[in-house]
Scaffold this active site. Structure first.
Site, PDB file in Angstrom:
ATOM      1  N   ILE A  70      38.282  46.687  38.302  1.00 25.79           N
ATOM      2  CA  ILE A  70      39.015  46.269  39.495  1.00 25.79           C
ATOM      3  C   ILE A  70      40.002  45.171  39.150  1.00 25.79           C
ATOM      4  CG2 ILE A  70      38.753  45.122  41.745  1.00 25.79           C
ATOM      5  CD1 ILE A  70      35.842  46.359  41.706  1.00 25.79           C
ATOM      6  N   CYS A  71      41.212  45.289  39.693  1.00 23.10           N
ATOM      7  CA  CYS A  71      42.180  44.184  39.640  1.00 23.10           C
ATOM      8  C   CYS A  71      42.915  44.139  40.973  1.00 23.10           C
ATOM      9  CB  CYS A  71      43.140  44.333  38.473  1.00 23.10           C
ATOM     10  SG  CYS A  71      44.317  45.694  38.632  1.00 23.10           S
ATOM     11  N   GLY A  72      44.009  43.407  41.050  1.00 19.11           N
ATOM     12  CA  GLY A  72      44.704  43.226  42.318  1.00 19.11           C
ATOM     13  C   GLY A  72      45.448  44.451  42.811  1.00 19.11           C
ATOM     14  N   THR A  98      42.464  45.776  44.685  1.00 13.35           N
ATOM     15  CA  THR A  98      41.930  45.161  45.901  1.00 13.35           C
ATOM     16  C   THR A  98      42.940  45.200  47.047  1.00 13.35           C
ATOM     17  OG1 THR A  98      42.600  42.990  45.044  1.00 13.35           O
ATOM     18  CG2 THR A  98      40.304  43.658  44.708  1.00 13.35           C
TER      19      THR A  98
END
Length: 379
Positions: A70-72, A98
């Site tokens: 997961i990252c932005g 996200t």
């Protein structure tokens, strides 16, 4: 090319218990502000992306097969997933990161209601927020406490041949930016917001709902009746649907009460909350389904995937069996944690008092809600 998973697919995989691990490669402050959570806990590690690449082989070895990275926005996580794949570890990247997860809305129907009314609970897992569509297929529907992502509501209405006739915010929200005024204006329908929560004046088109007002959904036997329930805010309203479901806003939750301090009137509103619960809710049918606007933890999601309880269960709670108002007020007020600093700003936005730039709105609209009082409803 790395394997990916969409936010909706991830939502269902979390519920199925098939996600072995999250590897969140955002910076620590971003991770702590908004973690990926769902209906079941998932083991999570936070390792900023630069540290992953400093010790790539070691981090790959530590990561479980099938983990979700997961990252932005999904770019860094996809790069990590590709590098891990080259090292023989199959993981997946969350599409859109996200940012996409924050926009996800998932409808779950509340079943077993008297025909022809239907109620869908829209779950926003990024903020543990709940909104609703209430309607009669082939006739009319209303949207309650909508987020800024209107399309899922409109898609569901279209799927069931329903025309949106009203948009309602049960109160001026402090934890997220409401999509209510914009959605009502776009659709050309009435918007309803308690003016007491705006200092008496709402600066955009609004028709306040008085206690006992009825919103007709097109069938004589189906009504949505408003009910004034001050406590979380001065003007909070609830909507009683066909005497079967109460959309209660932030008055009570599955395991908690709405905090009364967000407008700076903690003791006064705690007394209002006590009266609302005992004088307005207790006379209703004990089997009335209570549908709140938030949840606080994954164990509040039942086996049907819904965040609901019954009025009977609410009144078996220790705190709500407290008959002495002053003791109730003391327990609520003294247990309150500090509210997030952004909440005052969010309330001003939702009351139409300020209009920050869109990029600032996006920042305000992330992070989990903290609208429940810390004194939970003990079982």
């Amino acid at each position: 090319m790395a394997e990916t998973v969409t936010p909706l697919e991830l939502f269902h995989e979390i519920a199925d218990g098939s996600v072995p691990e999250f590897l969140d490669v955002r910076n620590l402050d971003e991770f702590e502000a908004s973690r990926i959570e769902g209906s079941r806990p998932v083991p999570t590690r936070n390792v900023p992306v630069y540290r992953v690449f400093e010790d790539l082989e070691e981090e790959c070895a530590r990561t479980l097969e099938g983990a979700v990275v997961i990252c932005g926005q999904g770019n860094g996580s996809e790069l990590v997933a590709e590098e891990f794949g080259d090292l023989g570890r199959t993981v997946r990247s969350l599409e859109g990161g996200t940012d996409a997860w924050n926009r996800l809305l998932v409808p779950v129907e509340i079943t077993g209601l008297p025909a022809p009314v239907q109620v869908w609970q829209f779950q926003r897992p990024a903020k543990a927020c709940l909104s609703y569509v209430v309607g009669v297929p082939g006739e009319r529907c209303i949207i309650v406490d909508p987020t800024r992502q209107p399309q899922p509501y409109l898609d569901l209405a279209a799927e069931h041949g329903m025309t949106v006739s009203h948009v309602v915010d049960t109160h001026v929200h402090a934890d997220h930016i409401s999509g209510g005024p914009f959605l009502a204006a776009e659709l050309g329908v009435e918007y309803h917001l308690p003016p007491e929560d705006c200092g008496g004046v709402v600066p955009f088109p609004n028709r306040p709902l008085a206690d006992g007002d009825v919103l007709d959904l097109g069938s004589a036997q189906v009504r949505v009746m408003s009910m004034h329930l001050p406590g979380h805010t001065p003007g909070t309203i609830a909507l009683l649907v066909s005497d079967a479901v109460l959309l209660v806003g932030d008055t009570v939750f599955v395991r908690g009460l709405g905090r009364p301090d967000l407008t700076g009137q903690a003791e006064e509103l705690a007394r209002d909350l006590f009266r609302s619960v005992h004088e307005r809710l207790r006379p209703l049918d004990p089997q009335t389904i209570i549908a709140p606007a938030h949840w606080s933890s994954s164990d509040e999601i039942n086996s049907e995937g819904l965040v609901v309880t019954t009025l009977e269960d609410v009144f078996t709670a220790t705190l709500l069996n407290q008959k002495a108002m002053e003791k109730f007020v003391e327990e609520i007020v003294t247990s309150l944690p500090a509210a997030p600093q952004t909440y005052d700003t969010i309330r001003l936005v939702n009351a139409g008092r300020i209009a920050p730039p869109e990029d600032e709105i996006d920042i305000l609209d992330v992070g989990r809600n903290q609208c429940a009082a810390s004194t939970s409803l003990s079982r």
